[in-house]
Scaffold this motif. Structure first.
Motif, PDB file in Angstrom:
ATOM      1  N   THR A  64       0.827  -1.209   0.000  1.00 51.52           N
ATOM      2  CA  THR A  64       0.000   0.000   0.000  1.00 51.52           C
ATOM      3  C   THR A  64       0.861   1.259   0.000  1.00 51.52           C
ATOM      4  O   THR A  64       0.383   2.343   0.328  1.00 51.52           O
ATOM      5  N   ILE A  87      -9.233   0.457   7.958  1.00 57.11           N
ATOM      6  CA  ILE A  87      -9.160  -0.783   7.184  1.00 57.11           C
ATOM      7  C   ILE A  87     -10.039  -0.702   5.937  1.00 57.11           C
ATOM      8  O   ILE A  87      -9.603  -1.024   4.829  1.00 57.11           O
ATOM      9  N   TRP A 100      -7.294  -0.671   2.931  1.00 55.78           N
ATOM     10  CA  TRP A 100      -6.728  -2.001   2.740  1.00 55.78           C
ATOM     11  C   TRP A 100      -7.175  -2.646   1.436  1.00 55.78           C
ATOM     12  O   TRP A 100      -8.309  -2.479   0.979  1.00 55.78           O
ATOM     13  N   ASN A 126      -3.307  -6.645   2.149  1.00 56.39           N
ATOM     14  CA  ASN A 126      -3.257  -6.118   3.510  1.00 56.39           C
ATOM     15  C   ASN A 126      -4.039  -6.993   4.482  1.00 56.39           C
ATOM     16  O   ASN A 126      -3.638  -7.145   5.647  1.00 56.39           O
ATOM     17  N   TYR A 127      -5.139  -7.562   4.012  1.00 55.32           N
ATOM     18  CA  TYR A 127      -5.882  -8.471   4.878  1.00 55.32           C
ATOM     19  C   TYR A 127      -5.037  -9.707   5.223  1.00 55.32           C
ATOM     20  O   TYR A 127      -5.215 -10.314   6.275  1.00 55.32           O
ATOM     21  N   GLY A 134      -1.932  -8.446   9.600  1.00 54.23           N
ATOM     22  CA  GLY A 134      -2.856  -9.175   8.760  1.00 54.23           C
ATOM     23  C   GLY A 134      -3.167 -10.558   9.313  1.00 54.23           C
ATOM     24  O   GLY A 134      -2.677 -10.952  10.376  1.00 54.23           O
TER      25      GLY A 134
END
Length: 378
Positions: free
Chosen positions: A82, A280, A284, A288-289, A313
Motif C-alpha cells: 500500500t 481498514i 486495505w 493487507n488483509y 494481517g
C-alpha cells in the motif's frame, strides 16, 4: 570462552539483568513524577540488551532467527503493497513485537539453559515483595509517587511504570506463586504481601485475572461444596459489577455517558469502531488483509488480538502468535497451569500493550524458566 564465562558468571548476570531493568523503570517513574521530565535511560537500556541478545543468539544458534526473518518478510509485504513505507514509529513498533521472541530465544540457548537460576528466582521474588510493600505503604500513607494512575482513578503500582505492565506482571506473579506452592499457597506469609498488593493496583485486567484465579484455586483445593462456591462467585460478580459500573466512581460515569461496553473496555471499543475499522475499509486491499499495513499508530484499537491482526494481517498475525507461543512453551504445562495461562491470554487479547511492552517478557521468562524447571523435576 563464552561458555566458560556463562558457567562462572551466568547466575550473577541474569540477576543483574533483572535488577537493571527494575531499577531503570523505577528511575524513569521517579524522575517523571518529581520533575515532569522523561528519561531515555529505559529505552537505551532495552535497546542495548536487545543488541546483546541478538549477538549471543547469532553466535550460538543463528538458525533460531529464521522464524523472525520470515516474519520480517511478511511485514515488508504488508507495508509495501500500500506504499506505506517504513516510518520510524512503525519500525519501532515492529521491533517491540519482535523483542519478546528474541528474549525467549536467548534464554533457550543451551549454554544459557545450563545456568543455575536459583539466584535469578530469588532476586525476582524479593523484588516483587519489595514493590508490593511499597504499594501497601502507598495506600496507607497516600504516597502519590507510587500511584498507577495520576488521575482521580484509584490504584497504586509501586515502582512499575504503566498500568498495563502492572496488571500482567502481578498476574504472572500469581501464576508463579501457584506453580511454586500449589495447595500451600497460603502457608507462606510473603505471598500475602503480594496478594494484598494485587488488591490495590487498581486495574480491571488484574481484578478479572485474580477473580478467575481464586475461583479456580478454591474449586481445586477447598472442601467447599461446588454449588455453593459457584453461587458465591456469581454473587461476587454481580455485586462488583453493580458497585463499580452502576453506583460509584469513574466507570459509572463512563457508563452513564457512553454505555457499559465502553466503560468495561475503557473506550477501546470506540477506538475500534471509530478509528481501526474505518482505516481498514478505506485503505486495505486483499494483500493487507493477509499481511497487514499501517502508517498511523493512533488508529490502533488497543485490544491486543485486534491490533496484532491489524498490524500484521491474518497470515502475519497467526504466524506471529505461532512463533511467540512456540518460543514460550518450551515445557509441558499441567492442566492447572494451562487454565491459568489461558485466562491470562484471554485478558491479554482484550487489553493492550502486552506483546509490545518489553519489560513484561522478562517476568514471563522467569515464569517460563520456573515452569520448565518444575517440569524437569516431576
Amino acid at each position: 570462552m563464552f561458555k566458560k564465562y556463562l558457567e562462572d558468571y551466568g547466575s550473577l548476570l541474569l540477576a543483574f539483568l533483572l535488577l537493571l531493568l527494575f531499577c531503570t523503570e523505577a528511575y524513569f517513574k521517579v524522575l517523571h513524577f518529581t520533575t515532569g521530565n522523561i528519561s531515555n535511560i529505559l529505552k537505551y537500556t532495552k535497546g542495548f540488551l536487545l543488541l546483546v541478545f541478538l549477538f549471543v543468539i547469532i553466535k550460538c544458534n543463528i538458525k533460531s532467527l529464521i522464524g523472525i526473518s520470515l516474519f520480517w518478510v511478511f511485514f515488508i509485504i504488508g507495508q509495501y503493497t500500500t506504499d506505506l513505507g517504513f516510518s520510524n514509529p512503525i519500525l519501532i513498533y515492529f521491533v517491540k513485537f519482535v523483542y519478546p521472541i528474541i528474549v525467549f530465544l536467548f534464554f533457550s540457548i543451551d549454554d544459557v539453559q545450563q545456568i543455575n537460576k536459583k539466584l535469578f528466582f530469588s532476586v525476582y521474588e524479593y523484588l516483587m515483595i519489595f514493590n508490593s510493600v511499597l504499594i501497601i505503604l502507598a495506600v496507607t500513607f497516600d504516597f502519590q509517587i507510587f500511584r498507577t494512575y495520576f488521575t482521580e482513578r484509584f490504584g497504586y503500582n509501586g515502582l512499575l511504570v504503566t498500568s498495563a505492565s502492572s496488571s500482567f506482571i502481578y498476574a504472572i506473579a500469581i501464576v508463579y506463586m501457584f506453580a511454586k506452592y500449589k495447595n500451600n499457597l497460603f502457608k507462606n506469609w510473603t505471598n500475602y504481601i503480594i496478594l494484598i498488593a494485587v488488591v490495590f493496583v487498581g486495574t480491571k485486567a488484574l481484578y478479572l485475572f485474580s477473580f478467575c484465579f481464586f475461583g479456580f484455586y478454591f474449586w481445586v483445593y477447598s472442601n467447599i461444596n461446588k454449588r455453593i462456591l459457584v453461587l458465591l462467585l456469581v454473587a461476587v460478580v454481580v455485586l462488583v459489577t453493580y458497585v463499580f459500573f452502576f453506583q460509584f466512581g469513574i466507570f459509572n460515569q463512563i457508563r452513564e455517558e457512553y454505555g457499559l461496553i465502553s466503560s468495561f473496555f475503557s473506550f477501546r471499543d470506540r477506538l475500534l469502531l471509530e478509528r481501526t475499522i474505518p482505516y481498514i475499509t478505506e485503505n486495505w486491499s486483499i494483500s493487507n488483509y493477509l499481511f497487514g499495513g499501517i502508517n498511523d499508530l493512533s488508529t490502533k484499537s488497543q485490544m491486543e488480538l485486534v491490533d496484532i491482526f491489524y498490524y500484521f494481517g491474518i497470515l502475519g498475525g497467526l504466524y506471529y502468535l505461532y512463533i511467540y507461543l512456540k518460543a514460550f512453551f518450551t515445557f509441558k504445562p499441567n492442566i492447572n497451569i494451562v487454565f491459568l495461562l489461558g485466562v491470562l491470554l484471554f485478558i491479554v487479547f482484550l487489553a493492550g500493550n502486552f506483546f509490545t511492552y518489553s519489560s513484561i517478557v522478562v517476568y514471563l521468562v522467569i515464569l517460563r524458566e520456573y515452569l520448565r524447571l518444575d517440569d524437569q523435576n516431576t
